[in-house]
Design an enzyme around this catalytic site. Structure first.
Site, PDB file in Angstrom:
ATOM      1  N   TYR A   1       0.886  -1.051   0.107  1.00 49.37           N
ATOM      2  CA  TYR A   1      -0.044   0.120   0.067  1.00 49.37           C
ATOM      3  C   TYR A   1       1.019   1.127   0.173  1.00 49.37           C
ATOM      4  CZ  TYR A   1      -4.849  -0.491   0.091  1.00 49.37           C
ATOM      5  OH  TYR A   1      -6.411  -0.707  -0.442  1.00 49.37           O
TER       6      TYR A   1
ATOM      7  N   GLU B   1      -0.532   4.818  -0.565  1.00 49.64           N
ATOM      8  CA  GLU B   1      -1.203   6.011  -1.016  1.00 49.64           C
ATOM      9  C   GLU B   1      -0.374   7.163  -0.651  1.00 49.64           C
ATOM     10  OE1 GLU B   1      -4.424   4.972   2.049  1.00 49.64           O
ATOM     11  OE2 GLU B   1      -5.530   4.309   0.367  1.00 49.64           O
TER      12      GLU B   1
ATOM     13  N   ASP C   1      -6.325  13.542 -25.250  1.00 50.53           N
ATOM     14  CA  ASP C   1      -5.949  12.137 -24.901  1.00 50.53           C
ATOM     15  C   ASP C   1      -5.444  11.391 -25.764  1.00 50.53           C
ATOM     16  OD1 ASP C   1      -6.439   9.455 -24.299  1.00 50.53           O
ATOM     17  OD2 ASP C   1      -8.574   9.527 -24.207  1.00 50.53           O
TER      18      ASP C   1
ATOM     19  N   THR D   1      -3.197   5.956 -22.206  1.00 51.35           N
ATOM     20  CA  THR D   1      -3.089   4.891 -21.534  1.00 51.35           C
ATOM     21  C   THR D   1      -1.629   4.436 -21.663  1.00 51.35           C
ATOM     22  OG1 THR D   1      -3.296   3.681 -23.696  1.00 51.35           O
ATOM     23  CG2 THR D   1      -5.251   3.906 -22.410  1.00 51.35           C
TER      24      THR D   1
ATOM     25  N   LYS E   1      -1.073   0.843 -25.175  1.00 53.28           N
ATOM     26  CA  LYS E   1      -1.198   0.682 -26.417  1.00 53.28           C
ATOM     27  C   LYS E   1       0.070   0.875 -27.175  1.00 53.28           C
ATOM     28  CE  LYS E   1      -6.070   1.944 -25.563  1.00 53.28           C
ATOM     29  NZ  LYS E   1      -7.152   2.819 -25.780  1.00 53.28           N
TER      30      LYS E   1
ATOM     31  N   ARG F   1      -1.011  -2.486 -18.676  1.00 51.91           N
ATOM     32  CA  ARG F   1      -2.144  -2.005 -18.828  1.00 51.91           C
ATOM     33  C   ARG F   1      -2.292  -0.982 -17.624  1.00 51.91           C
ATOM     34  NH1 ARG F   1      -6.370  -3.151 -21.439  1.00 51.91           N
ATOM     35  NH2 ARG F   1      -4.998  -4.461 -22.691  1.00 51.91           N
TER      36      ARG F   1
HETATM   37  C1  LIG Z   1      -8.344   3.235 -24.951  1.00 53.38           C
HETATM   38  C2  LIG Z   1      -8.724   4.448 -24.825  1.00 53.38           C
HETATM   39  C3  LIG Z   1      -9.115   5.011 -23.541  1.00 53.38           C
HETATM   40  C4  LIG Z   1      -9.634   3.806 -22.361  1.00 53.38           C
HETATM   41  O1  LIG Z   1      -8.493   3.320 -21.932  1.00 53.38           O
HETATM   42  P1  LIG Z   1      -8.826   2.152 -20.814  1.00 53.38           P
HETATM   43  O2  LIG Z   1      -7.384   1.780 -20.296  1.00 53.38           O
HETATM   44  O3  LIG Z   1      -9.459   1.043 -21.581  1.00 53.38           O
HETATM   45  O4  LIG Z   1      -9.694   2.608 -19.769  1.00 53.38           O
HETATM   46  C5  LIG Z   1      -9.378   6.259 -23.385  1.00 53.38           C
HETATM   47  N1  LIG Z   1      -9.147   7.124 -24.325  1.00 53.38           N
HETATM   48  C6  LIG Z   1      -8.808   6.565 -25.565  1.00 53.38           C
HETATM   49  C7  LIG Z   1      -8.621   7.859 -26.547  1.00 53.38           C
HETATM   50  C8  LIG Z   1      -8.385   5.534 -25.789  1.00 53.38           C
HETATM   51  O5  LIG Z   1      -8.268   4.966 -27.093  1.00 53.38           O
END
Ligand SMILES: *Cc1c(COP(=O)(O)O)cnc(C)c1O
Length: 414
Positions: free
Chosen positions: A51, A53, A196, A222, A225, A231
């Protein structure tokens, strides 16, 4: 996985099945990738027990000498990769990272301009089914006829709507964004800028496409990807938003951070800092471009006028008379995984749309280059055109497995 094998054969068998599926299948889902064995080891490390935090140097529990080391490494490496002023590596994934970012700077009812889902935006950018859409007032902008974002319409919308935030970023859009235009429009109406980069973070880290971090107040992503980490999520921001982002993450939204995941992020960012990752990112762009050209040769209609990143969006319904859902199923049968996807203002519904999205980050990680991409395009076309021919489908599946076995992954896992 010798302990798992001995103790829990049900979970072990499923994990081995998944390993085989990943080894022998052609992964074309644009948001997926294969992490290194070092990243897997960090994920499976004893940090999962801890933990922690708070933030490095300011934790609520004792015993943080090693969690502080890995979290600081992750932060410093991310700063170096993206040139960010401030980084928070605790968000558990992409969707929570966006909720955290919204809550850091918006009040309930505040207006946000985000990209329309069928034009490539993400669910978390204001789709009515999400919690964020119930809390904030999202207005969606779209792409124009040329497949690029209609910046003129976006500017007019911004002047009319006076949003508190302008949000850029996407999951199924394939063109380069004009970061400066977003910045200029936001400045004109006094809006906060957020982008994002979940899909393209690895391309940015590898220097294959321009870096938006200097132009936006807040950047969410994220890490699993194109960035090829575990993840997870991450938020970068200008110093002026640092306190708000950190407070919104913890205690605003989350409890204890997942330090095993953060250790794995540090490892992945270390990999992304190496020259080999630059090569990887450049090869992704080359492979996607070849895929676009080859698919066009096979008679497929490519949306947005082509690709500048790691994926293409294909209108399979108008090109081959097969729906996105049917194409996904046929390709699954031959061991090629991809996803059905809406095309802009899709006349068909989201459950059985006109398109499929095809991405190359995972096959590029395996070492596939132009030659293999040409084969992949041919196999996709063959499978779709011969979908009624069971024998031909079996032959294509064999070809897929043979090609994948030539580019092995995870040789040491058993
Ligand atoms: C994949 C994705 C997310 C979400 O990510 P998770 O890890 O699945 O919650 C958010 N924004 C965009 C643009 C994405 O492609």
């Amino acid at each position: 996985m010798k302990n798992l094998k001995k103790q829990d054969s049900a979970v072990y068998k499923a994990a081995m099945g998944e390993l085989k599926r990943q080894q022998e299948g052609m992964e074309l889902i644009a948001s997926e990738n294969y992490v290194s064995e070092a990243v897997l080891e960090a994920l499976g490390s004893v940090f999962t027990n801890k933990y922690s935090e708070g933030y490095p140097g300011k934790r609520y529990y004792g015993g943080q000498e090693y969690t502080d080391v890995v979290e600081t490494l992750a932060i410093e490496r991310a700063k170096k990769l993206f040139g960010a002023e401030h980084v928070n590596v605790q968000p558990l994934s992409g969707a929570p990272a966006n909720m955290i970012a919204y809550a850091a700077v918006l009040n309930p009812g505040d207006k946000v301009l985000g990209m329309d889902l069928s034009h490539g935006g993400h669910l978390t950018h204001g789709h009515p089914v999400t919690l964020s859409a119930k809390i904030y007032d999202f207005v969606r902008y779209k792409t124009g006829k040329d497949g690029k974002i209609d910046y003129k319409a976006l500017e007019e919308m911004a002047i009319k709507e006076k949003p508190k935030m302008i949000l850029a970023g996407f999951s199924a859009y394939t063109r380069q964004l004009d970061y400066k235009k977003f910045q200029k429009i936001a400045k004109k109406v006094g809006a906060i800028t957020m982008i994002d980069i979940a899909h393209i973070a690895g391309l940015i880290a590898g220097g294959a496409i321009p870096n938006p971090v200097p132009y936006f107040d807040i950047v969410t992503t994220t890490t699993h990807k194109t960035l090829r980490g575990p993840r997870g999520g991450m938020i970068m921001c200008k110093q002026e938003f640092a306190k708000a982002i950190d407070k919104s993450t913890f205690p605003g939204f989350q409890g204890g951070p997942h330090e095993n995941n953060i250790a794995a992020k540090a490892v992945a960012f270390g990999e992304a800092l190496k020259p080999s990752f630059k090569k990887y990112a450049a090869q992704i762009i080359k492979n996607a471009k070849i895929l676009e050209i080859e698919m066009m040769k096979h008679g497929f209609k490519i949306m947005f006028g082509g690709t500048d990143n790691h994926m293409i969006l294909v209108d399979v319904f108008s090109s081959k008379g097969v729906t996105g859902k049917e194409a996904e199923k046929i390709l699954d049968e031959v061991g090629m995984t991809l996803n059905k996807n809406m095309i802009p203002d899709d006349p068909r519904g989201p459950m059985d749309p006109s398109g499929v999205r095809i991405g190359v980050p995972a096959v590029t990680t395996r070492g596939m280059k132009e030659k293999e991409i040409r084969t992949i395009a041919r196999l996709i076309n063959d499978a779709i055109e011969n979908r009624e021919d069971k024998k031909r489908i079996r032959e294509i599946k064999k070809e897929v497995v043979t090609l994948c076995k030539k580019f092995p992954i995870y040789k040491n896992i058993k």
